[in-house]
Design a protein around this motif. Structure first.
Motif, PDB file in Angstrom:
ATOM      1  N   ARG A 243      25.368  33.544  43.072  1.00 23.81           N
ATOM      2  CA  ARG A 243      25.806  33.310  44.458  1.00 23.81           C
ATOM      3  C   ARG A 243      26.218  34.636  45.123  1.00 23.81           C
TER       4      ARG A 243
ATOM      5  N   SER B  43      24.260  36.396  48.259  1.00 27.54           N
ATOM      6  CA  SER B  43      24.985  36.750  49.482  1.00 27.54           C
ATOM      7  C   SER B  43      24.710  38.203  49.869  1.00 27.54           C
ATOM      8  N   ASP B  44      24.765  39.098  48.891  1.00 27.26           N
ATOM      9  CA  ASP B  44      24.448  40.509  49.144  1.00 27.26           C
ATOM     10  C   ASP B  44      23.003  40.652  49.627  1.00 27.26           C
TER      11      ASP B  44
ATOM     12  N   VAL C  55      24.818  34.339  55.996  1.00 32.52           N
ATOM     13  CA  VAL C  55      24.914  35.778  56.179  1.00 32.52           C
ATOM     14  C   VAL C  55      26.329  36.074  56.622  1.00 32.52           C
ATOM     15  N   ARG C  56      26.917  37.108  56.037  1.00 31.90           N
ATOM     16  CA  ARG C  56      28.287  37.481  56.404  1.00 31.90           C
ATOM     17  C   ARG C  56      28.318  38.021  57.837  1.00 31.90           C
TER      18      ARG C  56
ATOM     19  N   ASP D  36      22.527  39.471  53.272  1.00 40.42           N
ATOM     20  CA  ASP D  36      22.991  40.486  54.209  1.00 40.42           C
ATOM     21  C   ASP D  36      21.957  41.596  54.369  1.00 40.42           C
TER      22      ASP D  36
ATOM     23  N   VAL E 228      21.875  30.357  52.154  1.00 38.04           N
ATOM     24  CA  VAL E 228      22.925  31.335  51.858  1.00 38.04           C
ATOM     25  C   VAL E 228      23.380  31.914  53.189  1.00 38.04           C
TER      26      VAL E 228
END
Length: 157
Positions: free
Chosen positions: A78, A82-83, A152-153, A86, A150
């Motif tokens: 996870r 996430s990385d 994106v931040r 981004d 997922v």
């Protein structure tokens, strides 16, 4: 709804290597692409592969137990996903249940007569193919993207 055409990539992230598979633009068949070494530069290489393929979506295999529970390795995946999300945005990254993908890939390679180091060298790619093919099949059955998106931040730009 009909899914837009476009290459999909499938990833099998491990602690040492990331298996990569790709599909045709119609999203019918998954094939092996390469194995990326984990460590410095791995996300850069994956970004390059996403761009080269002009990928529409990236499926990342999410390890779960047979009961569906997530353990420590799922947490690592996870964080990796996430990385990656981004890094490759605006390309969508989705987690796809990969239960038994490595076991299935190992069996297929064994059936092809690959042994020892030769099999270990390609098992990550083969597992990525199993993950991606499962996602493609699910897409066709549901006429929607497979798996879990997922997020994106948020950024300051």
């Amino acid at each position: 709804m009909t899914l837009e055409r476009g290459v999909r990539l499938g990833l099998d992230p491990g602690d040492a290597r990331i298996g990569v598979a790709g599909s045709d633009p119609g999203g019918i068949l998954a094939t092996p692409v390469e194995t990326v070494r984990r460590g410095p530069g791995d996300l850069d290489r994956l970004l390059a592969l996403v761009r080269e393929a002009e990928a529409a979506v990236v499926y990342v295999g999410l390890p779960r137990s047979m009961s569906g529970r997530e353990g420590p390795s799922a947490g690592k995946v996870r964080a990796f996903a996430s990385d990656l999300a981004d890094r490759v945005r605006p390309v969508e990254v989705r987690l796809f249940d990969e239960r038994l993908s490595t076991v299935t890939a190992e069996g297929q390679l064994r059936d092809q007569g690959r042994k020892g180091k030769k099999r270990r060298a390609v098992v990550d790619m083969a597992a990525a193919v199993v993950i991606l093919q499962g996602a493609l099949d699910r897409e066709r059955q549901s006429d929607a993207r497979a798996g879990e998106p997922v997020p994106v931040r948020a950024t300051d730009d």
